[in-house]
Scaffold this motif. Structure first.
Motif, short mmCIF file in Angstrom:
data_model
loop_
_atom_site.label_atom_id
_atom_site.label_comp_id
_atom_site.label_asym_id
_atom_site.label_seq_id
_atom_site.Cartn_x
_atom_site.Cartn_y
_atom_site.Cartn_z
N ILE A 1 0.83 -1.20 0.00
CA ILE A 1 0.00 0.00 0.00
C ILE A 1 0.86 1.26 0.00
CG2 ILE A 1 -1.62 1.36 1.38
CD1 ILE A 1 -2.93 -1.22 2.23
N VAL A 2 1.85 1.29 0.92
CA VAL A 2 2.74 2.45 0.99
C VAL A 2 3.50 2.62 -0.32
CG1 VAL A 2 4.79 3.38 2.13
CG2 VAL A 2 2.96 2.36 3.49
N GLY A 3 3.98 1.49 -0.86
CA GLY A 3 4.71 1.56 -2.12
C GLY A 3 3.83 2.07 -3.26
N SER A 4 2.56 1.62 -3.26
CA SER A 4 1.63 2.06 -4.30
C SER A 4 1.35 3.56 -4.19
CB SER A 4 0.32 1.28 -4.22
OG SER A 4 0.55 -0.10 -4.38
N VAL A 5 1.12 4.01 -2.96
CA VAL A 5 0.87 5.44 -2.74
C VAL A 5 2.07 6.28 -3.16
CG1 VAL A 5 0.48 7.20 -0.97
CG2 VAL A 5 -0.82 5.08 -0.92
N VAL B 1 4.80 9.87 -6.89
CA VAL B 1 5.95 10.15 -7.75
C VAL B 1 5.50 10.37 -9.19
CG1 VAL B 1 8.07 9.16 -8.72
CG2 VAL B 1 7.61 8.98 -6.27
N LYS B 2 4.54 9.54 -9.65
CA LYS B 2 4.05 9.66 -11.01
C LYS B 2 3.39 11.01 -11.24
CE LYS B 2 3.04 7.77 -15.06
NZ LYS B 2 4.11 7.42 -16.02
N ILE B 3 2.58 11.42 -10.27
CA ILE B 3 1.89 12.72 -10.37
C ILE B 3 2.91 13.85 -10.40
CG2 ILE B 3 0.37 14.33 -9.13
CD1 ILE B 3 -1.17 11.87 -8.16
N CYS B 4 3.90 13.76 -9.52
CA CYS B 4 4.94 14.80 -9.48
C CYS B 4 5.67 14.89 -10.82
CB CYS B 4 5.92 14.52 -8.36
SG CYS B 4 5.24 14.78 -6.72
#
Length: 537
Positions: A500-504, A509-512
């Motif tokens: 979950i943490v990795g997915s978030v 990161v993708k959004i940034c």
């Protein structure tokens, strides 16, 4: 000033309240006579002394108890019915090897486990036992009391009789016993039997204890489980019986011949019940006349010497036997020496050899000054209970650990068997005999050890009848019994949370990156000359 008449209660009216209450309590506490089978396949007599003490306690409480065991009955006048399964003894060479092999116990473990498995399997495959099983099926017994000695496959007997199961164990719980109940190991502060460490553990102690716990887990428990699975499949075929892993979850209680005052301090699940000293009589039996005469007339005291029920003179080397005799024969005390063989180490006026001696009753006599022992838990417990100081010569198994605890507690001294000499043995005996601190320490502990809300026998009766009243008392079972190793360590939960943490983090990161890329494109457009922009358009 006496209370007014309206507030006073006459004796007759008081009885009217108390009698129904007493009847209600007795109805709650009583259990009709239950049919109990005690199956004790270990060929070790000292083990049977503990297990049979439970059976006799229950028989005395009014239950219909049948005992099946592999050696001669240790309580010949017991109230239970006794069935002996012969031919399930240890190979004598195994004990000789255990005593005289200088390797650490864990390195001799494979041979010991194979010997145990051979003898315990011989007991259940014996024609008399097979006939008993064919004649007694589901519903024949209300409860199975199983003596445990690395014989997990015998848990299948509870499935055969379809009844609750209580396990009896001779010492403090070890890893294989803890696994039956999911009793926590807590290796950070609870020493294992093999580590011989004392609480509290320092950093290096915790490292050593952790390594010994791993050794016990992988080289012992894994070996036991593989071998036990093979024996279980042979004796309890899968087409008629549930899997062994399921049968293990049927354990209602485990009785251990231990008390927290002996240490180590540790947490226990509710269905692990301590009954330390169950084999000790609350009132000693009268001694044989010749033994009583020796003890009564020896005003300066008597030394009692026994290396347990299993070790015979033939298991010791001639060199060690001579050392023991030379030291013992020079002592200015009468010595009662349990020696089961016809060929004796030597003759001396102060030594009285006996093939068998009533150890518990002898240690209860006030004139016993010292107990020289192999350090088995039963012997140590009896000495502690009666307040007798100890000199130990540990040979194998839990004995080195028991004697290490005796030394730390100040109850006596331990002498290494492999390096035994006249000097080392004599020095230990003289120190314990002549230094009153050992007698004081063990007598102080005796008062502590006896101080309990219920005696071991009362505890056994209460909890057995509790299990019977509540049809196995499944509500006492730890939920951890139904979890595998990964679930107990919460590794699946940790992995889930990491995902979950990795997915978030990945989404963030993708959004940034998208925002950064879009921002860079805007800056590029803003910084481009107008003519170039028009040309581009």
């Amino acid at each position: 000033m006496s209370p007014p008449a309206s507030q006073r209660m006459t004796s007759s009216s008081l009885l009217c309240y108390l009698i129904p209450l007493a009847l209600a309590v007795s109805r709650f506490n009583s259990v009709s006579s239950a049919r109990i089978l005690g199956y004790f396949p270990s060929p070790v007599k000292s083990h049977l002394i503990v297990h049979a003490a439970l059976a006799e306690t229950l028989a005395q409480a009014g239950h219909d108890v049948t005992v099946i065991a592999s050696v001669r009955n240790v309580y010949p006048h017991a109230k239970y019915e006794y069935i002996e399964i012969d031919g399930a003894a240890f190979d004598p060479s195994v004990l000789t090897g255990m005593v005289n092999n200088s390797k650490p116990f864990y390195r001799k473990f494979d041979d010991m486990m194979k010997a145990i498995s051979t003898s315990t399997n011989a007991s259940i495959t014996h024609p008399r036992m097979q006939r008993f099983l064919s004649e007694h099926g589901a519903g024949a017994f209300d409860l199975l009391l199983l003596g445990y000695f690395m014989n997990d496959f015998h848990l299948g007997l509870a499935a055969h009789f379809q009844c609750p199961l209580i396990v009896s164990f001779m010492i403090q719980p070890i890893l294989s016993v803890n696994l039956l109940l999911a009793n926590p190991a807590e290796t950070a502060y609870v020493p294992t039997m093999l580590s011989n460490l004392a609480q509290p553990l320092d950093f290096l102690g915790r490292v050593k204890n952790y390594l010994f716990a791993l050794l016990e887990e992988f080289s012992m428990v894994r070996f036991i489980r593989r071998l036990q699975q093979e024996l279980y499949d042979y004796n309890f075929p899968p087409d008629r019986y549930p899997p062994l892993d399921e049968v293990r979850k049927n354990v209602s209680l485990v009785f251990v011949n231990h008390h927290f005052s002996q240490g180590p301090i540790r947490p226990n699940v509710p269905n692990l019940i301590e009954i330390g000293g169950i084999q000790i009589k609350e009132k000693p039996d009268p001694l044989p006349a010749d033994i009583a005469k020796v003890l009564d007339e020896s005003k300066d005291g008597v030394i009692y010497f026994s290396l347990g029920t299993n070790i015979q003179g033939s298991h010791l080397t001639e060199e060690k036997t001579k050392i023991m005799f030379k030291v013992i024969s020079k002592l200015p005390y009468k010595v009662l020496w349990k020696w089961g063989e016809s060929v004796r180490p030597g003759q001396s006026k102060n030594i009285i050899y006996k093939e068998w001696l009533p150890q518990d009753d002898i240690l209860a006599h006030p004139n016993v000054k010292l107990f020289i022992t192999h350090g088995g838990m039963g012997s140590v417990v009896e000495a502690q209970y009666h307040g007798v100081p100890i000199v130990g010569i540990p040979l194998f198994g839990d004995q080195p650990s028991n004697m290490a605890n005796v030394e730390r507690s100040g109850f006596g001294l331990s002498v290494d068997y492999t390096t035994l000499s006249e000097e080392s043995l004599n020095n230990a005996i003289q120190e314990v005999l002549n230094n009153p601190k050992y007698t004081k320490a063990v007598r102080d502990f005796s008062r502590l050890y006896r101080d309990r809300p219920m005696t071991p026998r009362q505890t056994v009766v209460y909890w057995v009848e509790y299990v019977l009243r509540h049809h196995g008392a499944k509500h006492m079972q730890s939920p951890a019994v139904h979890l595998n190793r990964w679930q107990l360590m919460s590794l699946d939960v940790i992995a889930f949370l990491l995902v979950i943490v990795g997915s978030v983090v990945a989404v963030f990161v993708k959004i940034c990156r998208l925002l950064c890329c879009r921002g860079k494109k805007c800056e590029t457009i803003k910084g481009t000359p107008a003519a170039k922009v028009k040309k581009t358009q």
